[in-house]
Design a protein around this motif. Structure first.
Motif, mmCIF file in Angstrom:
data_model
loop_
_atom_site.group_PDB
_atom_site.id
_atom_site.type_symbol
_atom_site.label_atom_id
_atom_site.label_comp_id
_atom_site.label_asym_id
_atom_site.label_seq_id
_atom_site.Cartn_x
_atom_site.Cartn_y
_atom_site.Cartn_z
ATOM 1 N N ARG A 175 1.269 -24.529 27.219
ATOM 2 C CA ARG A 175 0.714 -25.284 28.145
ATOM 3 C C ARG A 175 1.358 -25.363 29.351
ATOM 4 O O ARG A 175 1.067 -25.719 30.357
ATOM 5 N N THR A 176 2.752 -25.701 29.111
ATOM 6 C CA THR A 176 3.431 -25.783 30.372
ATOM 7 C C THR A 176 3.427 -24.499 31.376
ATOM 8 O O THR A 176 3.589 -24.596 32.682
ATOM 9 N N LEU A 177 3.449 -23.158 30.696
ATOM 10 C CA LEU A 177 3.077 -22.281 31.574
ATOM 11 C C LEU A 177 1.752 -22.199 32.398
ATOM 12 O O LEU A 177 1.781 -22.040 33.916
ATOM 13 N N ALA A 178 0.739 -22.770 31.620
ATOM 14 C CA ALA A 178 -0.508 -22.816 32.244
ATOM 15 C C ALA A 178 -0.512 -24.004 33.341
ATOM 16 O O ALA A 178 -1.122 -23.671 34.530
ATOM 17 N N MET A 179 0.153 -24.888 33.190
ATOM 18 C CA MET A 179 0.373 -25.777 34.352
ATOM 19 C C MET A 179 0.846 -25.234 35.673
ATOM 20 O O MET A 179 0.383 -25.689 36.593
ATOM 21 N N SER A 180 1.945 -24.331 35.433
ATOM 22 C CA SER A 180 2.301 -23.873 36.880
ATOM 23 C C SER A 180 1.647 -22.736 37.377
ATOM 24 O O SER A 180 1.309 -22.817 38.417
ATOM 25 N N ASN A 193 7.389 -16.471 42.163
ATOM 26 C CA ASN A 193 8.585 -15.791 42.916
ATOM 27 C C ASN A 193 9.723 -16.840 42.915
ATOM 28 O O ASN A 193 10.253 -17.218 43.965
ATOM 29 N N LEU A 194 10.262 -17.306 41.723
ATOM 30 C CA LEU A 194 11.194 -18.260 41.652
ATOM 31 C C LEU A 194 12.362 -17.675 42.018
ATOM 32 O O LEU A 194 12.868 -16.503 41.690
ATOM 33 N N GLN A 195 13.380 -18.514 42.462
ATOM 34 C CA GLN A 195 14.665 -18.270 42.941
ATOM 35 C C GLN A 195 15.452 -18.557 41.600
ATOM 36 O O GLN A 195 16.469 -17.672 41.572
ATOM 37 N N ILE A 196 15.373 -19.658 41.081
ATOM 38 C CA ILE A 196 16.372 -19.899 39.980
ATOM 39 C C ILE A 196 15.981 -20.406 38.572
ATOM 40 O O ILE A 196 16.387 -19.883 37.734
ATOM 41 N N ALA A 197 14.669 -21.047 38.772
ATOM 42 C CA ALA A 197 14.103 -21.651 37.610
ATOM 43 C C ALA A 197 13.361 -20.424 36.646
ATOM 44 O O ALA A 197 13.008 -19.367 37.349
ATOM 45 N N ASP A 198 13.251 -20.602 35.481
ATOM 46 C CA ASP A 198 12.660 -19.429 34.579
ATOM 47 C C ASP A 198 11.534 -20.222 33.795
ATOM 48 O O ASP A 198 11.927 -21.245 32.993
ATOM 49 N N LEU A 199 10.294 -19.982 34.029
ATOM 50 C CA LEU A 199 9.350 -20.590 33.480
ATOM 51 C C LEU A 199 9.298 -20.715 31.930
ATOM 52 O O LEU A 199 8.752 -21.538 31.319
ATOM 53 N N VAL A 200 9.917 -19.649 31.464
ATOM 54 C CA VAL A 200 10.101 -19.583 29.883
ATOM 55 C C VAL A 200 11.321 -20.646 29.319
ATOM 56 O O VAL A 200 10.812 -21.464 28.648
ATOM 57 N N LYS A 201 12.317 -20.318 29.961
ATOM 58 C CA LYS A 201 13.667 -20.880 29.367
ATOM 59 C C LYS A 201 13.610 -22.477 29.872
ATOM 60 O O LYS A 201 14.210 -23.285 29.333
ATOM 61 N N ASP A 202 13.111 -22.739 31.323
ATOM 62 C CA ASP A 202 13.311 -24.005 31.717
ATOM 63 C C ASP A 202 11.934 -24.798 31.420
ATOM 64 O O ASP A 202 11.528 -25.384 32.481
ATOM 65 N N ARG A 203 11.305 -24.786 30.481
ATOM 66 C CA ARG A 203 10.087 -25.382 30.224
ATOM 67 C C ARG A 203 10.295 -26.846 30.511
ATOM 68 O O ARG A 203 9.255 -27.797 30.742
ATOM 69 N N ASP A 204 11.413 -27.454 29.912
ATOM 70 C CA ASP A 204 11.551 -28.911 29.719
ATOM 71 C C ASP A 204 11.732 -29.357 31.440
ATOM 72 O O ASP A 204 11.310 -30.531 31.391
ATOM 73 N N ILE A 205 12.332 -28.516 31.886
ATOM 74 C CA ILE A 205 12.354 -29.001 33.563
ATOM 75 C C ILE A 205 11.025 -28.998 33.907
ATOM 76 O O ILE A 205 11.049 -29.881 34.851
ATOM 77 N N LEU A 206 10.299 -27.932 33.923
ATOM 78 C CA LEU A 206 9.021 -27.801 34.301
ATOM 79 C C LEU A 206 8.231 -29.187 34.064
ATOM 80 O O LEU A 206 7.649 -29.679 34.811
ATOM 81 N N LEU A 233 9.269 -31.960 33.136
ATOM 82 C CA LEU A 233 9.784 -33.326 33.666
ATOM 83 C C LEU A 233 9.486 -33.195 35.321
ATOM 84 O O LEU A 233 9.103 -34.300 35.919
ATOM 85 N N ALA A 234 9.505 -31.788 35.941
ATOM 86 C CA ALA A 234 9.221 -32.078 37.458
ATOM 87 C C ALA A 234 7.776 -32.323 37.572
ATOM 88 O O ALA A 234 7.394 -32.979 38.423
ATOM 89 N N ARG A 235 6.947 -31.972 36.752
ATOM 90 C CA ARG A 235 5.487 -32.084 36.892
ATOM 91 C C ARG A 235 5.117 -33.709 36.620
ATOM 92 O O ARG A 235 4.443 -34.394 37.581
ATOM 93 N N GLN A 236 5.799 -34.158 35.573
ATOM 94 C CA GLN A 236 5.722 -35.603 35.559
ATOM 95 C C GLN A 236 6.095 -36.384 36.619
ATOM 96 O O GLN A 236 5.415 -37.372 37.027
ATOM 97 N N TYR A 237 7.279 -36.094 37.358
ATOM 98 C CA TYR A 237 7.529 -36.837 38.508
ATOM 99 C C TYR A 237 6.765 -36.597 39.610
ATOM 100 O O TYR A 237 6.602 -37.367 40.371
ATOM 101 N N ALA A 238 6.302 -35.337 39.846
ATOM 102 C CA ALA A 238 5.416 -35.182 40.934
ATOM 103 C C ALA A 238 4.203 -35.906 40.918
ATOM 104 O O ALA A 238 3.651 -36.403 42.005
ATOM 105 N N ILE A 239 3.721 -35.997 39.692
ATOM 106 C CA ILE A 239 2.641 -36.828 39.549
ATOM 107 C C ILE A 239 2.667 -38.180 39.795
ATOM 108 O O ILE A 239 2.084 -38.901 40.570
ATOM 109 N N LYS A 240 3.948 -38.534 39.325
ATOM 110 C CA LYS A 240 4.252 -40.366 39.645
ATOM 111 C C LYS A 240 4.248 -40.457 41.064
ATOM 112 O O LYS A 240 3.895 -41.556 41.477
ATOM 113 N N ILE A 241 5.088 -39.610 41.863
ATOM 114 C CA ILE A 241 5.188 -39.742 42.875
ATOM 115 C C ILE A 241 4.015 -39.713 43.900
ATOM 116 O O ILE A 241 3.751 -40.547 44.776
ATOM 117 N N LEU A 242 3.189 -38.756 43.463
ATOM 118 C CA LEU A 242 1.729 -38.556 44.487
ATOM 119 C C LEU A 242 0.952 -39.628 44.142
ATOM 120 O O LEU A 242 0.058 -40.095 44.803
#
Ligand code: ADP
Ligand code: MG
Length: 699
Positions: free
Chosen positions: A430-435, A643-656, A658-667
């Motif tokens: 799901r998280t990957l699909a989100m991206s 073309n990610l600089q530092i994040a890894d979609l597989v390893k950093d799924r929790d961060i993804l 979180l990022a999505r959650q906050y992006a939604i919240k702010i928008l």
């Protein structure tokens, strides 16, 4: 954006035109700002200083403080330069094979150095070849921290003297010149709530970490920021689509739907099917285009959801189409769906490459007049000649086989685009699909219809074939049918066809007429031949279906309960899972047997073990992701998009997440990022969107 960060890289002190050219060519670093984003691949822990008497022959990298007391050339033809290095606890040798002249001229005798490298013992003496060396006085002053960054590099860069140490030096220079300029793009409330370290501290610590802890926080912060901006883009795009892209509001649930639901539904819907239908109904009820991805494991029952969604379109006076990637699959859908639709008085037809011209003409006319309600088909539906009176819903099955371009082609057939439902049986976490599909809404059927027995999967070596064949005879005696699938890879097509035909012959010998009968289907057969063989098998007239992967998608023969996959080591995990999904569709216990040679690579072993362990498509796709990486899974079309600089979609799924959650919240709170506290955020967002527009590839 600060102009200074836009400065061409050659102007940085210590770079110059020659090095600048190399950095551009080898690492794509054009400007100061690019260099800052050259993040280290890894770090070497230099918090510890070893004494020579402590060294172990572990071939690991260590650093030692000491002095060179002697320097000499050793050897006849190919000399090497050897220095005796001591720290009071013992002696070791430093060795150079290259650059001896420079070392001779520059190395200081009897002055404390910090040396760093791999120490290995030879004849009881430790030596270090081509150590990194730094005067102790410089070492103590340098910006470089205990965690030494190792930067991405290339052979050419190293050959031309741009070593890791040099990169480190120019990075220091860059920080001296620009550090004050790294402003904070994230709003204070976000930084506080997540306790992020400030942007400039993060950049500093990613290059010159002061401690393990600060490095970890710097990495977290930069990964979060990267994923956060991607999510901002995707979600903004989604919001814009919902506001701007008009769509037909299907506000009626009418006779077709109700008649079907009350009188013709062949089974009770699962909870997941009901939930997904509700999501689709809600979307299509809005005057904005639906763009929804429907994920569901093989056999989870996506077809009926597609059918009922089409009925909603019909109820509102619109046409619907369903596009499948292969002719076999289109046919199968047509047979299944027309059985359901015809009793409702629905006009449903199929259009593929092999539709006869006369029939084609009728279809074109009826689509334009609106007489035809539902059209099923292959790519043939995309042809310009195919015009609809009012296409209200386009369903695309097995999304991964169609390019994005093709998807959007369907949209442009009418002024107001149809709602789009993309169905896929390739579960994407799901998280990957989100991206990757962040601008699509996602529905998941996460429940199989009741009464399914989990398929039993085993792995057998070719040497055990006799036993496997004996098992097949037992199953056939019970009235079951069997698939035997051979790999077919484009590059080795000739050999693969030979294997297939050899296999078919030997199977036909082992399962001879009249007791047994064996079908074969492959891509070189005419569509009509393929169909008639499929049909014979589907009707139970043959016991065994020998095939290439053409049966991978969608084919539904509930009485087939055994799937043999030949040379299973040559298939990817998701393909194995797809193939296995052809069985387990009836009430009987089903089996999948993975046949392989004796020698297997590590990855192949993991694939076989995973298949034997679980039937869960999502779990399998996670393993697949780990083995192959996200780019591969999505196919070349989508790989590298982010073309990610530092994040890894597989390893950093929790961060993804979180990022999505906050992006939604702010928008949600400030869709235009117009509030004063979001000014810096909006500026950074516009800047990033200009550079890296990840929208284009989706629509
Ligand atoms: P997929 O999601 O792989 O396309 P299908 O739609 O082909 O799956 O469904 C697989 C099989 O399960 C079909 O034979 C279908 O009729 C059956 N099926 C679907 N939904 C249900 C249900 N709710 N109850 C019982 N059988 C179902
Ligand atoms: Mg299907």
């Amino acid at each position: 954006m600060n102009n200074l960060l836009e400065t061409p890289i050659e102007y940085l002190k210590g770079v110059g035109p020659a090095r600048g050219e190399l950095l551009r060519k080898e690492l794509g670093i054009h400007k100061y700002g690019d260099l800052i984003n050259l993040y280290p691949n890894r770090y070497i822990d230099r918090t510890r200083y070893y004494k020579i008497h402590e060294l172990l022959n572990s071939n690991s990298e260590v650093q030692v403080v000491g002095k060179v007391i002697n320097l000499k050339s050793v050897g006849e033809k190919r000399t090497r330069l050897v220095a005796t290095f001591t720290d009071g606890t013992g002696e070791m040798e430093l060795v150079w094979f290259q650059g001896q002249k420079w070392i001779r001229e520059n190395l200081k005798i009897n002055v404390p150095y910090v040396v760093f490298g791999k120490a290995s013992a030879f004849n009881g003496v430790f030596n270090m070849a081509h150590p990194e060396m730094e005067l102790l006085t410089e070492h103590e002053q340098s910006l470089r921290s205990a965690m030494q960054p190792i930067y991405p590099s290339t052979e050419k860069l190293i050959q031309r003297g741009i070593t890791n140490k040099v990169v480190n030096k120019i990075m220091q220079q860059l920080f001296i010149e620009t550090q004050a300029l790294f402003s904070e793009p994230l709003p204070a409330h976000l930084v506080n709530e997540l306790q992020l370290i400030p942007k400039n501290a993060a950049l500093f610590n990613i290059h010159f970490p002061k401690s393990q802890d600060l490095l970890a926080r710097a990495q977290f912060r930069l990964k979060f920021e990267e994923l956060f901006f991607i999510q901002l883009q995707l979600i903004t795009k989604n919001i814009i689509r919902k506001h701007k892209i008009k769509g037909h509001a299907f506000d009626k649930v009418g006779t077709y739907f109700n008649d079907f639901y009350n009188n013709h539904l062949p089974f009770d819907l699962t909870g997941a099917q009901k939930r997904v239908l509700k999501e689709i109904r809600h979307d299509m009820g809005q005057p904005a285009q639906m763009n929804r991805l429907l994920q569901g494991d093989v056999g989870s029952g996506k077809t009926i959801v597609a059918m009922m969604s089409m009925l909603l379109a019909l109820d509102n006076g619109f046409q619907a189409c369903l596009m499948a990637p292969t002719e076999i699959l289109a046919n199968q859908h047509f047979l299944g769906l027309s059985e359901l639709a015809t009793p409702l008085g629905i006009n449903i037809k199929i259009l593929t490459g092999s539709t006869k011209t006369s029939e084609r003409k009728i279809i074109h006319e009826q689509l334009e007049s609106g007489e035809l309600h539902i059209i099923i088909g292959t790519h043939a539906l995309l042809e310009d000649k195919v015009q609809f009176k009012n296409l209200g819903l386009a369903i695309i099955d097995e999304q991964h086989r169609f390019g994005v371009e093709q998807r959007s082609k369907l949209w442009h057939k009418n002024e107001i685009p149809p709602h789009v439902l993309v169905m896929t049986a390739t579960p994407i976490p799901r998280t990957l699909a989100m991206s990757l599909y962040g601008d699509l809404d996602i529905s998941v059927i996460d429940e199989l219809p009741p009464g399914r027995k989990p398929i039993q999967t085993v792995h057998r070596y070719d040497s055990n074939r006799l036993k496997v064949w004996a098992f097949l005879r037992e199953e056939i005696a019970k009235g079951r049918q069997i698939y035997i699938v051979y790999p077919l890879i484009q590059e080795s097509e000739k050999m693969d066809y030979k294997d297939l035909m050899d296999g078919y012959e030997s199977i036909s010998r082992d399962f001879p007429l009249p007791q047994y009968s064996v079908s074969i289907v492959h891509g070189k057969m005419k569509p009509s031949e393929k169909d008639s063989e499929m049909e014979r098998f589907a009707k139970g007239k043959t016991n065994i279906m020998v095939a290439t992967t053409v049966i991978e998608v969608g084919v539904n023969v509930p009485n087939a309960s055994v799937m043999i996959i030949e040379s299973a080591e040559r298939f990817g995990l998701s393909q194995l899972h797809q193939l296995r999904g052809r069985v387990g569709r009836g009430a009987e216990q089903s089996y999948c047997i993975l046949m392989t040679g004796q020698k297997l690579s590590n990855d192949s072993k993991i694939r076989m073990e995973t298949m034997c362990r679980t039937n869960d498509g999502f779990e399998i796709s996670e393993v697949d992701l780990k083995l192959r990486g996200p780019g591969d899974i999505m196919g070349t079309q989508q790989s590298g998009v982010l073309n990610l600089q530092i994040a890894d979609l597989v390893k950093d799924r929790d961060i993804l997440q979180l990022a999505r959650q906050y992006a939604i919240k702010i928008l949600k709170d400030d869709a235009a990022l117009a509030k004063p506290e979001h000014t810096a955020l909006r500026n950074a967002f516009l800047e990033i969107s200009k550079k890296k527009n990840i929208w284009n590839y989706i629509s």
